[in-house]
Scaffold this motif. Structure first.
Motif, PDB file in Angstrom:
ATOM      1  N   ASP A  21       0.857  -1.188   0.000  1.00  0.00           N
ATOM      2  CA  ASP A  21       0.000   0.000   0.000  1.00  0.00           C
ATOM      3  C   ASP A  21       0.893   1.238   0.000  1.00  0.00           C
ATOM      4  O   ASP A  21       1.676   1.461   0.927  1.00  0.00           O
ATOM      5  N   THR A  22       0.793   2.043  -1.072  1.00  0.00           N
ATOM      6  CA  THR A  22       1.560   3.294  -1.136  1.00  0.00           C
ATOM      7  C   THR A  22       0.615   4.475  -1.317  1.00  0.00           C
ATOM      8  O   THR A  22       0.938   5.459  -1.970  1.00  0.00           O
ATOM      9  N   SER A  23      -0.571   4.363  -0.746  1.00  0.00           N
ATOM     10  CA  SER A  23      -1.548   5.449  -0.817  1.00  0.00           C
ATOM     11  C   SER A  23      -1.091   6.622   0.047  1.00  0.00           C
ATOM     12  O   SER A  23      -0.123   6.521   0.813  1.00  0.00           O
ATOM     13  N   GLY A  24      -1.799   7.740  -0.082  1.00  0.00           N
ATOM     14  CA  GLY A  24      -1.385   8.962   0.592  1.00  0.00           C
ATOM     15  C   GLY A  24      -1.212   8.840   2.091  1.00  0.00           C
ATOM     16  O   GLY A  24      -0.343   9.475   2.689  1.00  0.00           O
ATOM     17  N   SER A  25      -2.029   7.995   2.731  1.00  0.00           N
ATOM     18  CA  SER A  25      -1.955   7.859   4.189  1.00  0.00           C
ATOM     19  C   SER A  25      -0.632   7.241   4.649  1.00  0.00           C
ATOM     20  O   SER A  25      -0.246   7.383   5.808  1.00  0.00           O
ATOM     21  N   MET A  26       0.067   6.556   3.748  1.00  0.00           N
ATOM     22  CA  MET A  26       1.362   5.977   4.099  1.00  0.00           C
ATOM     23  C   MET A  26       2.463   7.038   4.201  1.00  0.00           C
ATOM     24  O   MET A  26       3.577   6.744   4.648  1.00  0.00           O
ATOM     25  N   GLU A  55      16.804 -20.351  -4.871  1.00  0.00           N
ATOM     26  CA  GLU A  55      17.176 -18.998  -5.283  1.00  0.00           C
ATOM     27  C   GLU A  55      16.017 -18.076  -4.944  1.00  0.00           C
ATOM     28  O   GLU A  55      14.944 -18.146  -5.545  1.00  0.00           O
ATOM     29  N   ILE A  56      16.201 -17.214  -3.952  1.00  0.00           N
ATOM     30  CA  ILE A  56      15.126 -16.307  -3.552  1.00  0.00           C
ATOM     31  C   ILE A  56      14.930 -15.237  -4.621  1.00  0.00           C
ATOM     32  O   ILE A  56      15.881 -14.579  -5.047  1.00  0.00           O
ATOM     33  N   GLN A  57      13.695 -15.090  -5.049  1.00  0.00           N
ATOM     34  CA  GLN A  57      13.337 -14.056  -6.014  1.00  0.00           C
ATOM     35  C   GLN A  57      12.370 -13.078  -5.358  1.00  0.00           C
ATOM     36  O   GLN A  57      11.582 -13.470  -4.502  1.00  0.00           O
ATOM     37  N   VAL A  58      12.425 -11.820  -5.770  1.00  0.00           N
ATOM     38  CA  VAL A  58      11.582 -10.781  -5.165  1.00  0.00           C
ATOM     39  C   VAL A  58      10.826 -10.022  -6.246  1.00  0.00           C
ATOM     40  O   VAL A  58      11.405  -9.628  -7.260  1.00  0.00           O
ATOM     41  N   GLY A  59       9.534  -9.830  -6.015  1.00  0.00           N
ATOM     42  CA  GLY A  59       8.713  -8.987  -6.871  1.00  0.00           C
ATOM     43  C   GLY A  59       7.921  -8.025  -6.002  1.00  0.00           C
ATOM     44  O   GLY A  59       7.534  -8.366  -4.878  1.00  0.00           O
ATOM     45  N   LEU A  60       7.678  -6.812  -6.492  1.00  0.00           N
ATOM     46  CA  LEU A  60       6.980  -5.795  -5.703  1.00  0.00           C
ATOM     47  C   LEU A  60       5.900  -5.125  -6.543  1.00  0.00           C
ATOM     48  O   LEU A  60       6.190  -4.540  -7.589  1.00  0.00           O
ATOM     49  N   ILE A  61       4.658  -5.238  -6.071  1.00  0.00           N
ATOM     50  CA  ILE A  61       3.524  -4.562  -6.684  1.00  0.00           C
ATOM     51  C   ILE A  61       3.049  -3.488  -5.711  1.00  0.00           C
ATOM     52  O   ILE A  61       2.791  -3.772  -4.538  1.00  0.00           O
ATOM     53  N   THR A  62       2.953  -2.255  -6.185  1.00  0.00           N
ATOM     54  CA  THR A  62       2.510  -1.159  -5.317  1.00  0.00           C
ATOM     55  C   THR A  62       1.140  -0.660  -5.766  1.00  0.00           C
ATOM     56  O   THR A  62       0.813  -0.675  -6.954  1.00  0.00           O
ATOM     57  N   PHE A  63       0.339  -0.241  -4.780  1.00  0.00           N
ATOM     58  CA  PHE A  63      -0.966   0.326  -5.109  1.00  0.00           C
ATOM     59  C   PHE A  63      -1.168   1.596  -4.300  1.00  0.00           C
ATOM     60  O   PHE A  63      -1.282   1.590  -3.087  1.00  0.00           O
ATOM     61  N   THR A  91      -6.376   3.954  -2.817  1.00  0.00           N
ATOM     62  CA  THR A  91      -5.914   2.600  -2.472  1.00  0.00           C
ATOM     63  C   THR A  91      -6.547   1.558  -3.393  1.00  0.00           C
ATOM     64  O   THR A  91      -7.473   0.830  -2.999  1.00  0.00           O
ATOM     65  N   PRO A  92      -6.077   1.444  -4.649  1.00  0.00           N
ATOM     66  CA  PRO A  92      -6.669   0.500  -5.606  1.00  0.00           C
ATOM     67  C   PRO A  92      -6.178  -0.935  -5.380  1.00  0.00           C
ATOM     68  O   PRO A  92      -5.515  -1.543  -6.221  1.00  0.00           O
ATOM     69  N   MET A  93      -6.542  -1.500  -4.242  1.00  0.00           N
ATOM     70  CA  MET A  93      -6.064  -2.829  -3.858  1.00  0.00           C
ATOM     71  C   MET A  93      -6.597  -3.922  -4.784  1.00  0.00           C
ATOM     72  O   MET A  93      -5.896  -4.906  -5.071  1.00  0.00           O
TER      73      MET A  93
END
Length: 224
Positions: A21-26, A55-63, A91-93
């Motif tokens: 969650d990267t909405s304004g309240s954050m 092998e650890i892989q990382v993905g990041l989705i922000t909303f 917050t378009p979750m």
């Protein structure tokens, strides 16, 4: 058979996907700064892990305002630098859930040989778009059902009912962060759990997450 006939067996992927969650309240009370540092630390720790078993892989989705695949799913040791997140908008979750479902079900990105994924949802508010359909599509998808799903509720305004339904860890269906410091505390606990899994001879088996909100800041080496 000569030495050249032997082919090194590559480690199987262990995907870690974060829905943040990267909405304004954050943007208040140091939350986005804590999240940025937590993600940077987590990726750095994963990148230093041995790849003997996994092998650890990382993905990041922000909303926040919109939905972005901020970090395509990539081997942690190949990720160079981390572009900090900004907090803005609504917050378009639901849209983020659909993006996560597509990622989980894409067998070109996550092959069948991959270990059980870890999917982490963190939020400090309520969705501002349609959530019912996307939530049902995600949680009913074959791979999401098999994944370890974790949810972190930040502060007192998060949609705890939704977050609790998202998590599927029977021992800890919902984690809480009372303030910004707890965000890093949580991610450190997750990092330790995933790293332990990656070293195991059975990386698909879950490892208990040792997380306690309000831990002593001195133990966390916080720098913000």
């Amino acid at each position: 058979m000569g030495i050249g006939d032997f082919v090194a067996k590559s480690a199987r992927p262990l995907p870690v996907i974060v829905l943040a969650d990267t909405s304004g309240s954050m943007s208040v009370d140091g939350k986005i700064e804590a999240l940025n540092q937590a993600l940077k630390d987590m990726i750095g720790s994963f990148g230093q892990e041995s790849r003997m078993h996994a092998e650890i892989q990382v993905g990041l989705i922000t909303f926040g305002g919109g939905v972005t695949q901020h970090l395509p799913l990539s081997p942690a040791h190949q990720i160079e630098g981390f572009k900090p997140l900004d907090a803005t908008g609504r917050t378009p979750m639901g849209e983020a859930f659909d993006m996560a479902t597509a990622l989980l079900e894409d067998k070109e990105i996550i092959p069948s040989r991959a270990y059980r994924p870890v999917v982490i949802l963190i939020s400090d508010g309520h969705p501002t778009d349609d959530i019912k359909g996307p939530f049902e599509r995600l949680t009913s998808s074959e791979r999401a059902q098999k994944a370890t799903r974790l949810a972190l509720s930040i502060g007192s305004d998060a949609d705890e009912s939704l977050l609790r339904d998202f998590g599927n860890d029977l021992e800890a269906p919902l984690f809480h962060a009372n303030d910004a410091h707890d965000i890093r505390n949580f991610f450190r606990a997750v990092t330790m759990s995933v790293c332990t899994r990656s070293r195991s001879t059975k990386p698909s088996e879950p490892v208990k997450i040792e997380y306690q909100p309000g831990a002593d800041d001195d133990l966390l080496d916080l720098d913000f």
